[in-house]
Design a protein around this motif. Structure first.
Motif, PDB file in Angstrom:
ATOM      1  N   LEU A 110       0.822  -1.208   0.000  1.00 55.98           N
ATOM      2  CA  LEU A 110       0.000   0.000   0.000  1.00 55.98           C
ATOM      3  C   LEU A 110       0.858   1.260   0.000  1.00 55.98           C
ATOM      4  O   LEU A 110       0.538   2.243  -0.686  1.00 55.98           O
ATOM      5  CB  LEU A 110      -0.924   0.001   1.222  1.00 55.98           C
ATOM      6  CG  LEU A 110      -2.039  -1.056   1.240  1.00 55.98           C
ATOM      7  CD1 LEU A 110      -2.867  -0.913   2.497  1.00 55.98           C
ATOM      8  CD2 LEU A 110      -2.922  -0.945   0.007  1.00 55.98           C
ATOM      9  N   LEU A 111       1.941   1.235   0.764  1.00 51.55           N
ATOM     10  CA  LEU A 111       2.826   2.396   0.800  1.00 51.55           C
ATOM     11  C   LEU A 111       3.479   2.628  -0.562  1.00 51.55           C
ATOM     12  O   LEU A 111       3.629   3.780  -1.001  1.00 51.55           O
ATOM     13  CB  LEU A 111       3.895   2.206   1.873  1.00 51.55           C
ATOM     14  CG  LEU A 111       3.431   2.341   3.324  1.00 51.55           C
ATOM     15  CD1 LEU A 111       4.557   1.966   4.280  1.00 51.55           C
ATOM     16  CD2 LEU A 111       2.964   3.763   3.612  1.00 51.55           C
ATOM     17  N   LYS A 112       3.874   1.571  -1.224  1.00 50.97           N
ATOM     18  CA  LYS A 112       4.456   1.726  -2.555  1.00 50.97           C
ATOM     19  C   LYS A 112       3.456   2.344  -3.530  1.00 50.97           C
ATOM     20  O   LYS A 112       3.812   3.227  -4.327  1.00 50.97           O
ATOM     21  CB  LYS A 112       4.928   0.365  -3.081  1.00 50.97           C
ATOM     22  CG  LYS A 112       6.259  -0.100  -2.533  1.00 50.97           C
ATOM     23  CD  LYS A 112       6.701  -1.350  -3.266  1.00 50.97           C
ATOM     24  CE  LYS A 112       8.105  -1.754  -2.858  1.00 50.97           C
ATOM     25  NZ  LYS A 112       8.611  -2.897  -3.635  1.00 50.97           N
ATOM     26  N   GLN A 113       2.211   1.878  -3.449  1.00 50.54           N
ATOM     27  CA  GLN A 113       1.215   2.345  -4.401  1.00 50.54           C
ATOM     28  C   GLN A 113       0.806   3.790  -4.144  1.00 50.54           C
ATOM     29  O   GLN A 113       0.788   4.619  -5.063  1.00 50.54           O
ATOM     30  CB  GLN A 113      -0.015   1.425  -4.341  1.00 50.54           C
ATOM     31  CG  GLN A 113      -1.150   1.838  -5.270  1.00 50.54           C
ATOM     32  CD  GLN A 113      -0.766   1.772  -6.728  1.00 50.54           C
ATOM     33  OE1 GLN A 113       0.009   0.907  -7.136  1.00 50.54           O
ATOM     34  NE2 GLN A 113      -1.283   2.695  -7.545  1.00 50.54           N
ATOM     35  N   TYR A 114       0.454   4.083  -2.870  1.00 49.09           N
ATOM     36  CA  TYR A 114      -0.110   5.398  -2.561  1.00 49.09           C
ATOM     37  C   TYR A 114       0.929   6.380  -2.017  1.00 49.09           C
ATOM     38  O   TYR A 114       0.789   7.589  -2.210  1.00 49.09           O
ATOM     39  CB  TYR A 114      -1.260   5.251  -1.565  1.00 49.09           C
ATOM     40  CG  TYR A 114      -2.410   4.449  -2.118  1.00 49.09           C
ATOM     41  CD1 TYR A 114      -3.284   5.016  -3.021  1.00 49.09           C
ATOM     42  CD2 TYR A 114      -2.589   3.121  -1.757  1.00 49.09           C
ATOM     43  CE1 TYR A 114      -4.341   4.285  -3.550  1.00 49.09           C
ATOM     44  CE2 TYR A 114      -3.642   2.373  -2.282  1.00 49.09           C
ATOM     45  CZ  TYR A 114      -4.515   2.962  -3.177  1.00 49.09           C
ATOM     46  OH  TYR A 114      -5.540   2.230  -3.700  1.00 49.09           O
ATOM     47  N   GLY A 115       1.948   5.873  -1.313  1.00 48.35           N
ATOM     48  CA  GLY A 115       2.960   6.769  -0.767  1.00 48.35           C
ATOM     49  C   GLY A 115       4.031   7.151  -1.752  1.00 48.35           C
ATOM     50  O   GLY A 115       4.711   8.166  -1.570  1.00 48.35           O
TER      51      GLY A 115
END
Length: 513
Positions: A156-161
């Motif tokens: 999730l961090l890779k995608q949105y962050g």
């Protein structure tokens, strides 16, 4: 004391001997260095397999090979360390460990420090506001974070962050509804954390919401994200606010000498901000200079505290020193922000500064500030992933410990004597509530070198955890055994240090008992 240490080290040596022996046997049974050759269609596959068996001495029983490995590892005691070598690359394990240990410490140190600071603070506030909406919300959030798998959080961090945020920087469009929701959440947080009467809670809610919305609107509605900075005014105002807050928590605002010392240090922080711009212009920066300047700033803060004096000079010096650290960090952060625009426009970055993999940008050239920003952009996502998980643990520990302390007789006695609530909490309850954490924090800090296996693997971070996973998957036993040996030794040392720290904090504990 000597008997205690001797007994602990001898028992630790016996445990490490048994553990490494069992792990060597089990790993040798689990891996197959000949796996690729068994399915090979090469006409000389049998000859290659025979050569590998001979080179790796696979025809020798694993217990014997363990003692060969142990004889090399024992050389570390006399400065002649031989932990074997990787049969795939031919590189000595000791040289592999040097870079891996540095990368793991770089990754996990900041995450652990932030987790401890935030977790302890939020846990203490949650305990003070027990059975309130704030307490229930924090309890729910901590259990939720504690249950999250780190690999899912990392994705999730890779995608949105990273991906979505980098896309946003290309074409910033403010979502005012999202900003309003975040502002309302922040207002509810401050309302619950500050507590008080209904009127005071509503004032805190309104103030927190308005300030947060204004700050977010400034950050996302202007060009600040592309050209960030704190500036002289920002550093001075923030340092002054920190001076008031630190004084309130440390000595109370009634101690005017401590307050004046803190405010003087904050003003000096603004003065030195201007001086540091010229200093860094003429002097190439490095970490030795940065650390040296921080030491000088702390010394100045202590000197200002003693100069103002007061009924307790050490308290004034302590308060001013903390403010000096905060002001120095603000100056350092601002100096890094000044190169953000140039860093983002580098050919290797192409306007997408938040990295998703690796510890550094390949082929990037730049001075100390560019290298520091590059390290930050690569550390950001894996550090957040580690903080989210560790934060929940420290919050639950500190909340439970604080609740136990707040119900003790000496806390009721302190209140009955007329002491202020700040004095009761900061001087009496907090110090004793932190005692149980003395058994946890040293272990977490010292075992940093062991790395974070899942996080390093997902984010492509070349640390100890990544080395362990890669070596295990490629049937390379020597690096795996080096990882087990180092993490085992660190675990033993961490527990001994925890015992001593606990004994120092609580005189009733005797380590030689």
């Amino acid at each position: 004391m000597i008997k205690y240490l001797t007994r602990r080290f001898l028992s630790a040596a016996l445990v490490m001997l048994i553990v490494t022996f069992l792990m060597y046997i089990l790993i040798d049974l689990a891996i197959d260095p000949l796996a690729d050759l068994r399915t090979s269609t090469s006409p000389n596959a049998a000859q290659l397999m025979e050569n590998r068996v001979r080179n790796l001495q696979l025809d020798v029983p694993s217990p014997i090979r363990y003692f060969w490995w142990l004889s090399g590892a024992a050389g570390c005691l006399i400065g002649q360390c031989d932990l074997g070598s990787s049969w795939l690359s031919g590189q000595a394990v000791t040289s592999m460990l040097q870079g891996a240990i540095i990368n793991s410490v770089k990754l996990v140190f900041v995450a652990t420090f932030v987790s401890i600071l935030l977790g302890v603070t939020v846990g203490l506030i949650s305990a003070i506001r027990q059975y309130t909406g704030f307490d229930y919300a924090i309890t729910f959030i901590t259990f939720l974070l504690y249950s999250l798998p780190v690999f899912w959080v990392a994705v999730l961090l890779k995608q949105y962050g990273a991906i979505e945020f980098n896309n946003f920087l290309r074409n910033p469009e403010v979502n005012w509804l999202a900003l309003a929701v975040l502002a309302l959440i922040a207002g509810a947080f401050w309302m619950g954390a500050m507590g008080g009467t209904s009127r005071r809670r509503m004032i805190n809610f309104a103030a927190g919401t308005i300030v947060t919305f204004g700050l977010l609107a400034f950050l996302f509605g202007t060009n600040w994200l592309l050209q960030p900075g704190i500036g002289l005014i920002g550093v001075t105002v923030t340092s002054l606010a920190a001076a008031v807050l630190v004084t309130h928590l440390s000595t109370g605002l009634h101690n005017k000498r401590a307050l004046y010392a803190a405010l003087t240090t904050a003003v000096l922080g603004g003065v030195f901000y201007y001086a540091m711009q010229w200093f860094f212009y003429f002097v190439p920066a490095n970490w030795f200079i940065i650390i040296g300047l921080l030491v000088v700033a702390i010394a100045i803060g202590i000197g200002v505290g003693y100069a103002w004096g007061g009924p307790d000079k050490s308290a004034s010096a302590r308060t001013a020193a903390i403010v000096a650290i905060i002001a120095s960090l603000l100056v350092f952060i601002d100096r890094n922000m000044q190169v953000w625009a140039g860093y983002s426009n580098l050919p290797q970055i192409r306007g997408r500064p938040i990295a998703t993999i690796g510890a550094a940008t390949p082929g990037m050239q730049g001075d100390f500030w560019y290298q520091t920003v590059d390290s930050f952009t690569h550390l950001l996502l894996p550090s957040i992933a580690l903080v989210l998980i560790s934060f929940a643990t420290y919050t639950r520990y500190s909340r439970g410990s604080m609740l136990e302390v707040m119900n003790q007789d000496y806390i009721r006695t302190a209140r009955a004597k007329g002491l202020t609530e700040r004095t009761v909490i900061m001087r009496h309850a907090l110090r004793n509530a932190l005692l149980p954490l003395a058994s946890i924090v040293p272990v977490d800090i010292i075992t940093l070198i062991g790395g974070a296996v899942l996080t390093e693997t997902i984010f492509g971070w070349a640390g100890m955890g990544r080395m362990f996973v890669d070596s295990l998957s490629k049937a390379d036993i020597d690096p795996v055994m080096a990882y087990i040996l180092i993490t085992g030794i660190l675990a033993v040392v961490a527990n001994i240090v925890a015992d001593f720290v606990y004994a120092i904090l609580d005189p009733r504990i005797r380590v030689n008992a």
